[in-house]
Scaffold this motif. Structure first.
Motif, PDB file in Angstrom:
ATOM      1  N   ALA A  30      37.930  53.168  37.416  1.00  0.00           N
ATOM      2  CA  ALA A  30      38.633  54.461  37.431  1.00  0.00           C
ATOM      3  C   ALA A  30      40.129  54.269  37.212  1.00  0.00           C
ATOM      4  O   ALA A  30      40.766  55.015  36.458  1.00  0.00           O
ATOM      5  CB  ALA A  30      38.368  55.187  38.751  1.00  0.00           C
ATOM      6  N   ILE A  31      40.694  53.229  37.849  1.00  0.00           N
ATOM      7  CA  ILE A  31      42.126  52.982  37.676  1.00  0.00           C
ATOM      8  C   ILE A  31      42.425  52.577  36.239  1.00  0.00           C
ATOM      9  O   ILE A  31      43.359  53.092  35.608  1.00  0.00           O
ATOM     10  CB  ILE A  31      42.592  51.900  38.660  1.00  0.00           C
ATOM     11  CG1 ILE A  31      42.506  52.420  40.101  1.00  0.00           C
ATOM     12  CG2 ILE A  31      44.015  51.454  38.343  1.00  0.00           C
ATOM     13  CD1 ILE A  31      42.765  51.362  41.155  1.00  0.00           C
ATOM     14  N   GLY A  32      41.620  51.656  35.701  1.00  0.00           N
ATOM     15  CA  GLY A  32      41.863  51.206  34.326  1.00  0.00           C
ATOM     16  C   GLY A  32      41.666  52.308  33.311  1.00  0.00           C
ATOM     17  O   GLY A  32      42.519  52.534  32.438  1.00  0.00           O
ATOM     18  N   ILE A  33      40.537  53.026  33.403  1.00  0.00           N
ATOM     19  CA  ILE A  33      40.262  54.103  32.445  1.00  0.00           C
ATOM     20  C   ILE A  33      41.230  55.262  32.642  1.00  0.00           C
ATOM     21  O   ILE A  33      41.696  55.874  31.673  1.00  0.00           O
ATOM     22  CB  ILE A  33      38.800  54.564  32.588  1.00  0.00           C
ATOM     23  CG1 ILE A  33      37.846  53.446  32.170  1.00  0.00           C
ATOM     24  CG2 ILE A  33      38.541  55.814  31.744  1.00  0.00           C
ATOM     25  CD1 ILE A  33      36.382  53.769  32.379  1.00  0.00           C
ATOM     26  N   GLY A  34      41.559  55.583  33.901  1.00  0.00           N
ATOM     27  CA  GLY A  34      42.476  56.693  34.161  1.00  0.00           C
ATOM     28  C   GLY A  34      43.857  56.448  33.590  1.00  0.00           C
ATOM     29  O   GLY A  34      44.435  57.315  32.922  1.00  0.00           O
ATOM     30  N   ALA A  35      44.413  55.244  33.824  1.00  0.00           N
ATOM     31  CA  ALA A  35      45.751  54.938  33.302  1.00  0.00           C
ATOM     32  C   ALA A  35      45.742  54.920  31.774  1.00  0.00           C
ATOM     33  O   ALA A  35      46.652  55.447  31.125  1.00  0.00           O
ATOM     34  CB  ALA A  35      46.218  53.594  33.849  1.00  0.00           C
ATOM     35  N   THR A  36      44.694  54.314  31.186  1.00  0.00           N
ATOM     36  CA  THR A  36      44.621  54.248  29.725  1.00  0.00           C
ATOM     37  C   THR A  36      44.470  55.634  29.118  1.00  0.00           C
ATOM     38  O   THR A  36      45.107  55.958  28.109  1.00  0.00           O
ATOM     39  CB  THR A  36      43.439  53.359  29.300  1.00  0.00           C
ATOM     40  OG1 THR A  36      43.532  52.099  29.954  1.00  0.00           O
ATOM     41  CG2 THR A  36      43.441  53.140  27.796  1.00  0.00           C
ATOM     42  N   VAL A 277      48.986  49.346  29.624  1.00  0.00           N
ATOM     43  CA  VAL A 277      47.861  49.870  30.407  1.00  0.00           C
ATOM     44  C   VAL A 277      46.533  49.469  29.769  1.00  0.00           C
ATOM     45  O   VAL A 277      45.525  49.308  30.468  1.00  0.00           O
ATOM     46  CB  VAL A 277      47.947  51.402  30.575  1.00  0.00           C
ATOM     47  CG1 VAL A 277      49.185  51.791  31.341  1.00  0.00           C
ATOM     48  CG2 VAL A 277      47.898  52.113  29.234  1.00  0.00           C
ATOM     49  N   GLY A 278      46.516  49.276  28.447  1.00  0.00           N
ATOM     50  CA  GLY A 278      45.308  48.750  27.811  1.00  0.00           C
ATOM     51  C   GLY A 278      45.006  47.349  28.302  1.00  0.00           C
ATOM     52  O   GLY A 278      43.838  46.992  28.543  1.00  0.00           O
ATOM     53  N   ALA A 279      46.049  46.532  28.488  1.00  0.00           N
ATOM     54  CA  ALA A 279      45.852  45.191  29.029  1.00  0.00           C
ATOM     55  C   ALA A 279      45.336  45.247  30.464  1.00  0.00           C
ATOM     56  O   ALA A 279      44.486  44.448  30.871  1.00  0.00           O
ATOM     57  CB  ALA A 279      47.169  44.413  28.972  1.00  0.00           C
ATOM     58  N   VAL A 280      45.848  46.220  31.241  1.00  0.00           N
ATOM     59  CA  VAL A 280      45.355  46.383  32.615  1.00  0.00           C
ATOM     60  C   VAL A 280      43.872  46.731  32.602  1.00  0.00           C
ATOM     61  O   VAL A 280      43.085  46.226  33.428  1.00  0.00           O
ATOM     62  CB  VAL A 280      46.176  47.465  33.350  1.00  0.00           C
ATOM     63  CG1 VAL A 280      45.543  47.810  34.693  1.00  0.00           C
ATOM     64  CG2 VAL A 280      47.602  46.994  33.545  1.00  0.00           C
ATOM     65  N   LEU A 281      43.453  47.600  31.677  1.00  0.00           N
ATOM     66  CA  LEU A 281      42.028  47.938  31.573  1.00  0.00           C
ATOM     67  C   LEU A 281      41.201  46.704  31.222  1.00  0.00           C
ATOM     68  O   LEU A 281      40.115  46.485  31.779  1.00  0.00           O
ATOM     69  CB  LEU A 281      41.830  49.028  30.528  1.00  0.00           C
ATOM     70  CG  LEU A 281      40.365  49.418  30.230  1.00  0.00           C
ATOM     71  CD1 LEU A 281      39.681  49.945  31.492  1.00  0.00           C
ATOM     72  CD2 LEU A 281      40.295  50.457  29.122  1.00  0.00           C
ATOM     73  N   LEU A 282      41.706  45.880  30.300  1.00  0.00           N
ATOM     74  CA  LEU A 282      40.970  44.669  29.944  1.00  0.00           C
ATOM     75  C   LEU A 282      40.880  43.706  31.127  1.00  0.00           C
ATOM     76  O   LEU A 282      39.852  43.033  31.317  1.00  0.00           O
ATOM     77  CB  LEU A 282      41.644  43.985  28.753  1.00  0.00           C
ATOM     78  CG  LEU A 282      41.531  44.719  27.408  1.00  0.00           C
ATOM     79  CD1 LEU A 282      42.320  43.981  26.336  1.00  0.00           C
ATOM     80  CD2 LEU A 282      40.077  44.854  26.994  1.00  0.00           C
ATOM     81  N   THR A 430      50.930  38.146  30.750  1.00  0.00           N
ATOM     82  CA  THR A 430      51.684  38.984  29.803  1.00  0.00           C
ATOM     83  C   THR A 430      52.197  40.246  30.488  1.00  0.00           C
ATOM     84  O   THR A 430      53.382  40.603  30.364  1.00  0.00           O
ATOM     85  CB  THR A 430      50.786  39.351  28.614  1.00  0.00           C
ATOM     86  OG1 THR A 430      50.316  38.162  27.989  1.00  0.00           O
ATOM     87  CG2 THR A 430      51.557  40.183  27.603  1.00  0.00           C
ATOM     88  N   VAL A 431      51.305  40.933  31.214  1.00  0.00           N
ATOM     89  CA  VAL A 431      51.699  42.184  31.878  1.00  0.00           C
ATOM     90  C   VAL A 431      52.734  41.913  32.962  1.00  0.00           C
ATOM     91  O   VAL A 431      53.717  42.646  33.114  1.00  0.00           O
ATOM     92  CB  VAL A 431      50.457  42.889  32.455  1.00  0.00           C
ATOM     93  CG1 VAL A 431      50.871  44.100  33.272  1.00  0.00           C
ATOM     94  CG2 VAL A 431      49.526  43.307  31.337  1.00  0.00           C
ATOM     95  N   LEU A 432      52.535  40.836  33.740  1.00  0.00           N
ATOM     96  CA  LEU A 432      53.475  40.536  34.814  1.00  0.00           C
ATOM     97  C   LEU A 432      54.845  40.168  34.267  1.00  0.00           C
ATOM     98  O   LEU A 432      55.874  40.565  34.834  1.00  0.00           O
ATOM     99  CB  LEU A 432      52.928  39.405  35.678  1.00  0.00           C
ATOM    100  CG  LEU A 432      51.784  39.778  36.622  1.00  0.00           C
ATOM    101  CD1 LEU A 432      51.229  38.542  37.309  1.00  0.00           C
ATOM    102  CD2 LEU A 432      52.266  40.784  37.667  1.00  0.00           C
ATOM    103  N   CYS A 433      54.887  39.397  33.170  1.00  0.00           N
ATOM    104  CA  CYS A 433      56.192  39.064  32.577  1.00  0.00           C
ATOM    105  C   CYS A 433      56.905  40.323  32.092  1.00  0.00           C
ATOM    106  O   CYS A 433      58.107  40.507  32.320  1.00  0.00           O
ATOM    107  CB  CYS A 433      55.995  38.092  31.421  1.00  0.00           C
ATOM    108  SG  CYS A 433      55.523  36.420  31.923  1.00  0.00           S
TER     109      CYS A 433
END
Length: 514
Positions: A30-36, A277-282, A430-433
C-alpha cells in the motif's frame, strides 16, 4: 475458471492463517503503490494530460526579451501588445492580462479580491466559456465602457452562496459599481494564477508607449509552427522598434509554448521524485518477494503432496501467484486510498507555498486508476512469479521424502533470493544517497542569510480604492496615519512599508537604471 476460483479460495485460507505476514505485506504494498500512484497523478497532470484549454498546443505565451540585461521573459508594454495584435498574421487571436487586487464592499465585511485584469477576448483565445452567464463583449476593455466582472467558481460560492441570481447583480469594487456577468467553471485558472474574479482592463483610445505590465497569450493559426510565429513577430517588433526607438531599443519578442511556460521549471524535479518513489516501490517488491520465497520454501512439503496427487508445475505456480494477486489487489486498493490522502495534503501544503501551475488539476482520474491497476499487476508478477518459480524448483520428491519442510529451499530459490537482496541494496543505497543530499541541501538553504531579520516581524496588505484615493497625496496621507497608529501600539519597535515583500516571488514589472 473453476481451478482459479479454487486456488483463490485456498490462497485466502492460507493468508488468514498467517495474519502478521499478510498485514505486513499489504501495508508495504500500500505504501509503495500509494506513493507511486500519487506522484504519477502529479506527472500525469503536469506533463501528460492535455491542458484545460481548446487546442492547447497552438497556444504560446508572449514576452518581451530585454537583450542587454538577458531577461527573456519580461512583461510586455500595452502599446507594444496592441501593435503586435494589429500587425501580425500568424495568429487567430491575441489576448493579454495582468494581476491586480481590488476591494469588494457592500456585501458584509470588506473583502480583498485577487483579480486578473484581462483583454476582452481572452476567453475566446483560450477556448473556454463561462459555466454561468457570458464572457466579455468585444469592446468592454475600452475606456468608458460599463464595468463588468466574471467570477471564479470559488469566489461565487464563497461570496455569493453559489446562487444563479448573481448574474446581473451589481457589486461595489474599489468604490465603483461593477456588474457580474458570468461565473467560470470549477477549477478554471489562467496559468495557475490565483484569481477570485476577472475584469477587463479599460485602455484609452491612444495608449502611450511607457511601462511594461502585461503577459500575452497567442493562438497560432492552423499549420503555423512556433518558429514561424517567432520569426514573424520579430519582424513586427522590428517595425515597432523603428517607430519607437527610445522605448524599444534593446528589446525583442519571445514566444514560449504554453506547457513549457507552465511546467518547465518543475519538470525535472517531478520526474526525479517519481523515479525515487518508483525505486521505493521496487524495494518493497523485493522485500515482499524475499518473504514470499522464504514462506513458499517452507511450504515445499505441501507443494510436494499436491504434486504427488497430480498437480503439475503450472498448477502450483498458479496457486502461488493467486496468493500474490490477492495481496497485490488489497495493497493496490489501500494504495489508491493512501494516494488520495497524499494528494490532498500535497496540494494543500505545496499549493499554499509554491506557485506551481496546474497543481489544482491533480486528481485520481481514470488514467491514474489504470496506472494503479498496471502497477498492481506488475507487483503481482514481481512478488509472486519469481518466488513461485524458486519454490517449485528442485526435487519436490526429496521434500516429501524428508518428511519436513525444507528451510533452505532449492538452489534456484537461493539464487533468486540473492538477486532480490542485491537489487534491494542497490536501490536502497541510491534512494538513501539522494535523500541525504536533498536533506543536506535543505539544511544549507535554511542557514542562508537572506539579508534581513524576519524574527517577530508581522506584515499586512492594504489595497486602496483609486476612486477614494485618487492621487499620491491622498494615498500618502492614508499610509502616514496607518504607520503613526502602528508605531503607537505597545511592543512595536519599528514600522515600514514596501510594495512587495522580500522573497515573496512577485516584483515590479518595470525597473529603471541610473
Amino acid at each position: 475458471m473453476t481451478n482459479v476460483l479454487s486456488d483463490l479460495k485456498h490462497g485466502f485460507r492460507v493468508l488468514l492463517r498467517t495474519p502478521l505476514f499478510t498485514i505486513c505485506t499489504i501495508a508495504a504494498l500500500a505504501i509503495g503503490i500509494g506513493a507511486t500512484t500519487a506522484l504519477f497523478s502529479v506527472v500525469h497532470a503536469l506533463l501528460i494530460r492535455p491542458l484545460p484549454y481548446k487546442d492547447a498546443d497552438s497556444l504560446v505565451v508572449m514576452w518581451e526579451h530585454n537583450l542587454p540585461r538577458n531577461r527573456p521573459r519580461n512583461v510586455i508594454s500595452p502599446a507594444n501588445f496592441l501593435a503586435w495584435r494589429e500587425r501580425s498574421r500568424s495568429f487567430d487571436g491575441m489576448a493579454a492580462f495582468t494581476q491586480n487586487r481590488v476591494t469588494l464592499t457592500g456585501s458584509g465585511e470588506p473583502q480583498e479580491l485577487a483579480t486578473l485584469v484581462v483583454s476582452a477576448n481572452i476567453l475566446d483565445v483560450l477556448g473556454v466559456s463561462p459555466a454561468l452567464g457570458r464572457g466579455f463583449a468585444e469592446r468592454e476593455d475600452r475606456e468608458g465602457s460599463a464595468r463588468t466582472m466574471v467570477l471564479s467558481h470559488a469566489a461565487w460560492v464563497r461570496q455569493f452562496g453559489g446562487g444563479p441570481g448573481v448574474i446581473g447583480q451589481q457589486v461595489t469594487i474599489d468604490g465603483a459599481p461593477v456588474t457580474v456577468i458570468g461565473v467560470m467553471p470549477k477549477g478554471f485558472e489562467i496559468f495557475g494564477l490565483p484569481a477570485d474574479a476577472y475584469m477587463p482592463y479599460q485602455l484609452p483610445a491612444q495608449v502611450p508607449f511607457r511601462g511594461r505590465s502585461l503577459i500575452g497569450i497567442g493562438r497560432m493559426k492552423a499549420g503555423v509552427t512556433r518558429d514561424q510565429a517567432q520569426a514573424e513577430m520579430e519582424g513586427v517588433f522590428a517595425q515597432v522598434r523603428s517607430e519607437q526607438p527610445d522605448f524599444n531599443t534593446g528589446w525583442t519578442v519571445n514566444l514560449v509554448p504554453l506547457r513549457e511556460q507552465l511546467v518547465g521549471d518543475v519538470r525535472l524535479a517531478v520526474l526525479v521524485l517519481f523515479g525515487a518513489v518508483g525505486a521505493v516501490l521496487l524495494i518493497a517488491c523485493g522485500n515482499i518477494g524475499s518473504l514470499m520465497l522464504t514462506r513458499a520454501s517452507g511450504r515445499r512439503r505441501e507443494l510436494a503432496i499436491r504434486s504427488a496427487i497430480g498437480a503439475g508445475t503450472g498448477r502450483l505456480l498458479t496457486q502461488l501467484v493467486s496468493e500474490s494477486l490477492m495481496l497485490s489487489i488489497l495493497g493496490g486498493v489501500l494504495g489508491v486510498v493512501l494516494a488520495t490522502w497524499i494528494l490532498s495534503g500535497l496540494t494543500t501544503w505545496v499549493g499554499s507555498r509554491l506557485p506551481i501551475p496546474l497543481l489544482s488539476q491533480v486528481t485520481i482520474d481514470p488514467s491514474v486508476m489504470a496506472f494503479a491497476a498496471i502497477v498492481t499487476v506488475l507487483t503481482t508478477l514481481v512478488c509472486g512469479l519469481a518466488p513461485a518459480i524458486g519454490a517449485t524448483g528442485g526435487s519436490l520428491v526429496n521434500a516429501l521424502r524428508d518428511g519436513a519442510p525444507s528451510l533452505s529451499g532449492s538452489r534456484r530459490g537461493r539464487l533468486i533470493r540473492q538477486a532480490f537482496v542485491m537489487a534491494e541494496i542497490a536501490l536502497a543505497l541510491t534512494v538513501l544517497c539522494g535523500a541525504g543530499l536533498l536533506g543536506r541541501s535543505l539544511m544549507e538553504l535554511q542557514h542562508v542569510n537572506p539579508g534581513f531579520n524576519a524574527a517577530s516581524a508581522l506584515s499586512l496588505r492594504v489595497t486602496l480604492p483609486s476612486r477614494t484615493y485618487r492621487d499620491s497625496n491622498a494615498q500618502h496621507a492614508f499610509y502616514t496615519r496607518v504607520m503613526d497608529g502602528l508605531r503607537a501600539l505597545p511592543g512595536v519597535t519599528a514600522v515600514g512599508g514596501t510594495s512587495f515583500l522580500p522573497l515573496a516571488g512577485v516584483g515590479p514589472g518595470t525597473s529603471f537604471w541610473r
